[in-house]
Design a protein around this motif. Structure first.
Motif, PDB file in Angstrom:
ATOM      1  N   LEU A   6       0.823  -1.205   0.000  1.00  0.00           N
ATOM      2  CA  LEU A   6       0.000   0.000   0.000  1.00  0.00           C
ATOM      3  C   LEU A   6       0.859   1.258   0.000  1.00  0.00           C
ATOM      4  O   LEU A   6       0.593   2.205  -0.740  1.00  0.00           O
ATOM      5  N   LEU A   7       1.901   1.260   0.819  1.00  0.00           N
ATOM      6  CA  LEU A   7       2.800   2.413   0.840  1.00  0.00           C
ATOM      7  C   LEU A   7       3.497   2.602  -0.492  1.00  0.00           C
ATOM      8  O   LEU A   7       3.655   3.729  -0.972  1.00  0.00           O
ATOM      9  N   ARG A   8       3.924   1.513  -1.110  1.00  0.00           N
ATOM     10  CA  ARG A   8       4.579   1.606  -2.414  1.00  0.00           C
ATOM     11  C   ARG A   8       3.618   2.152  -3.467  1.00  0.00           C
ATOM     12  O   ARG A   8       3.984   3.005  -4.279  1.00  0.00           O
ATOM     13  N   LEU A   9       2.359   1.699  -3.424  1.00  0.00           N
ATOM     14  CA  LEU A   9       1.352   2.194  -4.353  1.00  0.00           C
ATOM     15  C   LEU A   9       1.093   3.681  -4.138  1.00  0.00           C
ATOM     16  O   LEU A   9       1.026   4.463  -5.098  1.00  0.00           O
ATOM     17  N   LEU A  10       0.971   4.108  -2.874  1.00  0.00           N
ATOM     18  CA  LEU A  10       0.709   5.517  -2.591  1.00  0.00           C
ATOM     19  C   LEU A  10       1.894   6.401  -2.966  1.00  0.00           C
ATOM     20  O   LEU A  10       1.715   7.511  -3.472  1.00  0.00           O
ATOM     21  N   LYS A  11       3.103   5.915  -2.736  1.00  0.00           N
ATOM     22  CA  LYS A  11       4.278   6.690  -3.141  1.00  0.00           C
ATOM     23  C   LYS A  11       4.341   6.824  -4.652  1.00  0.00           C
ATOM     24  O   LYS A  11       4.682   7.895  -5.177  1.00  0.00           O
ATOM     25  N   THR A  12       3.984   5.762  -5.362  1.00  0.00           N
ATOM     26  CA  THR A  12       3.963   5.819  -6.825  1.00  0.00           C
ATOM     27  C   THR A  12       2.924   6.817  -7.310  1.00  0.00           C
ATOM     28  O   THR A  12       3.193   7.613  -8.212  1.00  0.00           O
ATOM     29  N   LEU A  13       1.726   6.785  -6.705  1.00  0.00           N
ATOM     30  CA  LEU A  13       0.694   7.755  -7.078  1.00  0.00           C
ATOM     31  C   LEU A  13       1.135   9.186  -6.786  1.00  0.00           C
ATOM     32  O   LEU A  13       0.840  10.101  -7.556  1.00  0.00           O
ATOM     33  N   MET A  14       1.837   9.376  -5.685  1.00  0.00           N
ATOM     34  CA  MET A  14       2.311  10.705  -5.333  1.00  0.00           C
ATOM     35  C   MET A  14       3.339  11.192  -6.351  1.00  0.00           C
ATOM     36  O   MET A  14       3.303  12.347  -6.783  1.00  0.00           O
ATOM     37  N   ILE A  15       4.242  10.329  -6.770  1.00  0.00           N
ATOM     38  CA  ILE A  15       5.252  10.707  -7.762  1.00  0.00           C
ATOM     39  C   ILE A  15       4.596  11.026  -9.103  1.00  0.00           C
ATOM     40  O   ILE A  15       4.953  12.001  -9.768  1.00  0.00           O
ATOM     41  N   ILE A  16       3.622  10.207  -9.501  1.00  0.00           N
ATOM     42  CA  ILE A  16       2.900  10.483 -10.750  1.00  0.00           C
ATOM     43  C   ILE A  16       2.152  11.808 -10.640  1.00  0.00           C
ATOM     44  O   ILE A  16       2.130  12.605 -11.591  1.00  0.00           O
ATOM     45  N   GLY A  17       1.566  12.083  -9.482  1.00  0.00           N
ATOM     46  CA  GLY A  17       0.863  13.347  -9.279  1.00  0.00           C
ATOM     47  C   GLY A  17       1.795  14.550  -9.391  1.00  0.00           C
ATOM     48  O   GLY A  17       1.469  15.534 -10.053  1.00  0.00           O
ATOM     49  N   PHE A  18       2.958  14.453  -8.762  1.00  0.00           N
ATOM     50  CA  PHE A  18       3.937  15.542  -8.883  1.00  0.00           C
ATOM     51  C   PHE A  18       4.395  15.710 -10.322  1.00  0.00           C
ATOM     52  O   PHE A  18       4.589  16.833 -10.798  1.00  0.00           O
ATOM     53  N   SER A  19       4.566  14.610 -11.020  1.00  0.00           N
ATOM     54  CA  SER A  19       4.982  14.683 -12.422  1.00  0.00           C
ATOM     55  C   SER A  19       3.919  15.372 -13.267  1.00  0.00           C
ATOM     56  O   SER A  19       4.244  16.172 -14.146  1.00  0.00           O
ATOM     57  N   THR A  58      -2.600  11.226  -0.851  1.00  0.00           N
ATOM     58  CA  THR A  58      -1.568  10.243  -0.529  1.00  0.00           C
ATOM     59  C   THR A  58      -0.538  10.831   0.421  1.00  0.00           C
ATOM     60  O   THR A  58      -0.053  10.127   1.305  1.00  0.00           O
ATOM     61  N   LYS A  59      -0.227  12.113   0.280  1.00  0.00           N
ATOM     62  CA  LYS A  59       0.720  12.731   1.210  1.00  0.00           C
ATOM     63  C   LYS A  59       0.158  12.764   2.618  1.00  0.00           C
ATOM     64  O   LYS A  59       0.880  12.518   3.584  1.00  0.00           O
ATOM     65  N   MET A  60      -1.122  13.060   2.743  1.00  0.00           N
ATOM     66  CA  MET A  60      -1.726  13.083   4.077  1.00  0.00           C
ATOM     67  C   MET A  60      -1.714  11.682   4.694  1.00  0.00           C
ATOM     68  O   MET A  60      -1.403  11.526   5.875  1.00  0.00           O
ATOM     69  N   TYR A  61      -2.034  10.668   3.916  1.00  0.00           N
ATOM     70  CA  TYR A  61      -2.036   9.310   4.441  1.00  0.00           C
ATOM     71  C   TYR A  61      -0.626   8.876   4.821  1.00  0.00           C
ATOM     72  O   TYR A  61      -0.409   8.282   5.881  1.00  0.00           O
TER      73      TYR A  61
END
Length: 75
Positions: A6-19, A58-61
């Protein structure tokens, strides 16, 4: 789903969001987007909006999870 996945998925979503946010900012100042007119503005704003929608929750979580880990280590 385990916590690590779950953490890996959320970090990936966060990176895609920043991109997407960076891509939207690039589109804002691009000549190609300015030549597209209103469609270019919508493209730029859409990238920024989707990027923020993906990155903020995702950052808040993740902050909540990291704070819980820190509290567990102190105890």
């Amino acid at each position: 789903m385990t916590n690590n996945k779950l953490l890996r998925l959320l970090k990936t979503l966060m990176i895609i969001g920043f991109s997407l946010i960076l891509l939207g900012a690039y589109f804002s100042f691009s000549d190609y987007t300015q030549n597209m007119g209103v469609k270019g503005i919508l493209l730029s704003a859409g990238c920024i909006a989707v990027g923020m929608a993906m990155s903020l929750p995702t950052k808040m979580y993740l902050t909540f999870v990291f704070m819980n880990r820190e509290n567990d280590k102190k105890e």
